[in-house]
Design a protein around this motif. Structure first.
Motif, PDB file in Angstrom:
ATOM      1  N   VAL A  23       0.842  -1.175   0.058  1.00 21.07           N
ATOM      2  CA  VAL A  23       0.046   0.054  -0.058  1.00 21.07           C
ATOM      3  C   VAL A  23       0.944   1.191  -0.082  1.00 21.07           C
ATOM      4  O   VAL A  23       1.761   1.458   0.752  1.00 21.07           O
ATOM      5  CB  VAL A  23      -0.935  -0.052   1.077  1.00 21.07           C
ATOM      6  CG1 VAL A  23      -1.600   1.252   1.399  1.00 21.07           C
ATOM      7  CG2 VAL A  23      -1.956  -1.127   0.973  1.00 21.07           C
ATOM      8  N   PRO A  28      -5.497   1.843  -4.196  1.00 20.17           N
ATOM      9  CA  PRO A  28      -5.403   1.633  -2.589  1.00 20.17           C
ATOM     10  C   PRO A  28      -6.840   1.342  -1.841  1.00 20.17           C
ATOM     11  O   PRO A  28      -6.938   0.887  -0.783  1.00 20.17           O
ATOM     12  CB  PRO A  28      -5.259   3.374  -2.235  1.00 20.17           C
ATOM     13  CG  PRO A  28      -5.640   3.919  -3.456  1.00 20.17           C
ATOM     14  CD  PRO A  28      -5.416   3.212  -4.512  1.00 20.17           C
ATOM     15  N   SER A  39      -5.260   2.084   3.471  1.00 20.25           N
ATOM     16  CA  SER A  39      -6.013   1.681   2.346  1.00 20.25           C
ATOM     17  C   SER A  39      -7.289   2.409   2.000  1.00 20.25           C
ATOM     18  O   SER A  39      -7.819   2.296   0.780  1.00 20.25           O
ATOM     19  CB  SER A  39      -6.176   0.163   2.097  1.00 20.25           C
ATOM     20  OG  SER A  39      -6.998  -0.292   3.439  1.00 20.25           O
TER      21      SER A  39
END
Lengths: 396, 168
Positions: free
Chosen positions: A300, A356, B166
């Motif tokens: 990430v 993401p 994320s």
């Protein structure tokens, strides 16, 4: 002098030692103790014997009137002071200078000598010390002559279990706060049935079972010692090895119980082998989770710079079930461990998509792809968590 | 466990601070390019994992065998580690273990079964818990309990961080 008598009187009156219902026992006691009284002991033996007799007689008569018969011997006071100096140390040390053949005799006669005396008032420490010493001594003699199936060992263990300290049967026994967080020493030997200690084992002596129910516990704390007195249970071997083994086993089972609480879903499991299996599985899964998460962090890209201030806020420390539930990784979603790489599509597409946002399903896909890739491609280092063990069943 | 970890000196917060610092350092050193090869990703993963383990071991306030073993494992290079562990293990466990060398520096300790059928599992547990090779069962269980507790903390924090990353 009088204060001491009063103390003794109080002590005697609060003692509930023997079966009061049986008169025969009283006469038995009196006859039993007579030779002791008649003998003029040496070095304080007489005072102790007289003390015994004092106690015994009180039972038969149940009055404090006879206490006055026995003036407090100066030798008794000396004895008390001597015994306080011993500080509850090694029993053999205490037994040594005080050779009491009378006690041996008593033990041989199977007098139920296990009275633990309740003391109140000011001079407790001295009197309890002496009384406890008598108790210990007697018990040790018992063990030696083998009249009872009990034995005791000493183990070095700085355990701090001390519910024994809390034996207050409603009496105003101030627990002597000698701050003995260590093992409870010689006091152990006079424990009764209601106390079942993990450290020491239950004390259920056959003969004295009834009396122990009525006994009140001692109030005094043993001085801080480094060993535990363990008493064998009834009907068990008194070999020191087996006693040590038993203590060790109890420790292990206690630890297993702690582990049972830590590992989720292990409440119904009994048995060491299955429990160990569960523990091993859980540790393995935790390690695998760490590896997976670190890999996820590696892929990430933190495009937004999270400064530490915000990160250290409550968000991280408290976000546990919130976002995890969003991503479908909440506990109990798949496996009991909250993480189950169970489905393996086995296809390898381009690795790490820099997107993401990982929707739930592709996450497992991503993980599998990464796993497969790394297993196949990179052999430079040990990959513990991705081995062919436990729950990971890679299909290659 | 959710709400009472505002304690600034709890294990969780200690670990969090350390780990985040390490993470930012790793990210600063080699930012993820769009065309990172898998090897680079893998290296990153290794670094992050080591950082996590190290920060966990450091955050343990009371010195524990497994934390010391983890730090030692991460510090000494593998060849020196192999030599050292040979001597250490053989001297400590003469009575019940035989060490056999294996590939890549991982020393496999074979423990002869002693004490009633638990031998295989004990050996597995010893392998899992770092530093558990030279301990008897009693201490091993203790270490395992503490290790499990710290691992769960680690997993929680890392998961939260990953989610934070994320989701943005």
């Amino acid at each position: 002098m009088t204060s001491e008598n009063d103390d003794m009187g109080l002590a005697m009156s609060s003692i509930s030692m023997f079966n009061k219902s049986s008169n025969t026992s009283d006469s038995f006691f009196s006859s039993c103790w007579d030779p002791i009284v008649s003998q003029s002991g040496s070095l304080g033996g007489s005072s102790m014997a007289s003390h015994y007799h004092l106690v015994m007689e009180n039972q038969g008569i149940s009055g404090t009137s006879h206490v006055s018969h026995y003036q407090s011997d100066p030798s008794f006071v000396e004895l008390v002071s001597k015994l306080t100096g011993f500080d509850g140390g090694n029993l053999s040390q205490m037994v040594g200078p005080f050779s009491l053949p009378q006690c041996n005799q008593v033990a041989n006669r199977r007098c139920p000598p296990n009275f633990t005396l309740n003391t109140e008032g000011g001079n407790e420490r001295g009197s309890t010390n002496s009384l406890r010493f008598l108790d210990e001594h007697r018990i040790s003699k018992e063990a030696l002559v083998g009249t009872s199936p009990n034995g005791k060992i000493r183990k070095c263990a700085p355990e701090s279990g001390s519910p024994l300290r809390s034996c207050k049967n409603g009496d105003e026994e101030p627990v002597m706060d000698l701050s003995s967080e260590g093992c409870d020493g010689p006091r152990e030997q006079a424990r009764k049935k209601p106390e079942t200690e993990q450290n020491t084992g239950a004390n259920s002596r056959g003969k004295q079972a009834v009396k122990q129910d009525k006994d009140s516990s001692q109030s005094e704390e043993a001085p801080k010692e480094n060993y535990i007195h363990v008493r064998a249970r009834r009907g068990q071997a008194t070999n020191s090895h087996s006693l040590a083994e038993r203590v060790r086993r109890e420790k292990i089972s206690e630890r297993m119980r702690l582990l049972q609480e830590l590992v989720p879903g292990c409440n119904k499991i009994t048995g060491k082998a299955v429990m160990l299996d569960e523990i091993i599985n859980y540790v393995q899964s935790l390690q695998q989770q760490v590896e997976f998460l670190s890999m996820k962090l590696a892929t990430v890209n933190p495009e937004i710079n999270l400064d530490l201030d915000r990160i250290l806020s409550k968000d991280i420390l408290h976000q546990r079930s919130g976002s995890a539930a969003v991503l479908g990784l909440g506990p109990g979603s798949n496996s009991p461990y909250g993480f189950s790489p169970s489905t393996f599509p086995g296809t390898i597409s381009g690795i790490p998509n820099k997107n993401p946002q990982f929707p739930p399903l592709p996450q497992t896909v991503l993980e599998n792809e990464l796993l497969n890739l790394f297993q196949m491609g990179f052999s430079g280092s040990t990959m513990d968590g991705f081995g062919l063990n436990g729950q990971l069943k890679p299909e290659m | 466990m959710d709400l009472h970890n505002l304690n600034p000196s709890s294990l969780k917060s200690r670990f969090t601070t350390r780990f985040l610092r390490a993470l930012t350092e790793i990210n600063a050193r080699k930012p993820i390019a769009s065309s990172s090869s898998p090897r680079e990703i893998f290296q990153r993963y290794r670094r992050i994992k080591d950082a996590a383990d190290t920060s966990m071991a450091y955050s343990v306030r009371s010195r524990r065998t497994w934390s010391k073993a983890t730090l030692w494992r991460l510090r000494t290079p593998s060849h020196r580690r192999r030599l050292a562990s040979f001597g250490r293990r053989s001297s400590l466990n003469k009575t019940r273990t035989t060490t056999t060398a294996s590939h890549r520096g991982a020393v496999v300790v074979q423990i002869t079964s002693r004490g009633g059928g638990l031998g295989v599992q004990l050996e597995e547990l010893r392998e899992l818990v770092p530093g558990g090779e030279a301990m008897d069962l009693c201490n091993l269980l203790d270490e395992t309990a503490h290790y499990i507790k710290c691992l769960t903390t680690q997993v929680q924090v890392m998961r939260t961080i990953a989610n934070l990353y994320s989701l943005e």
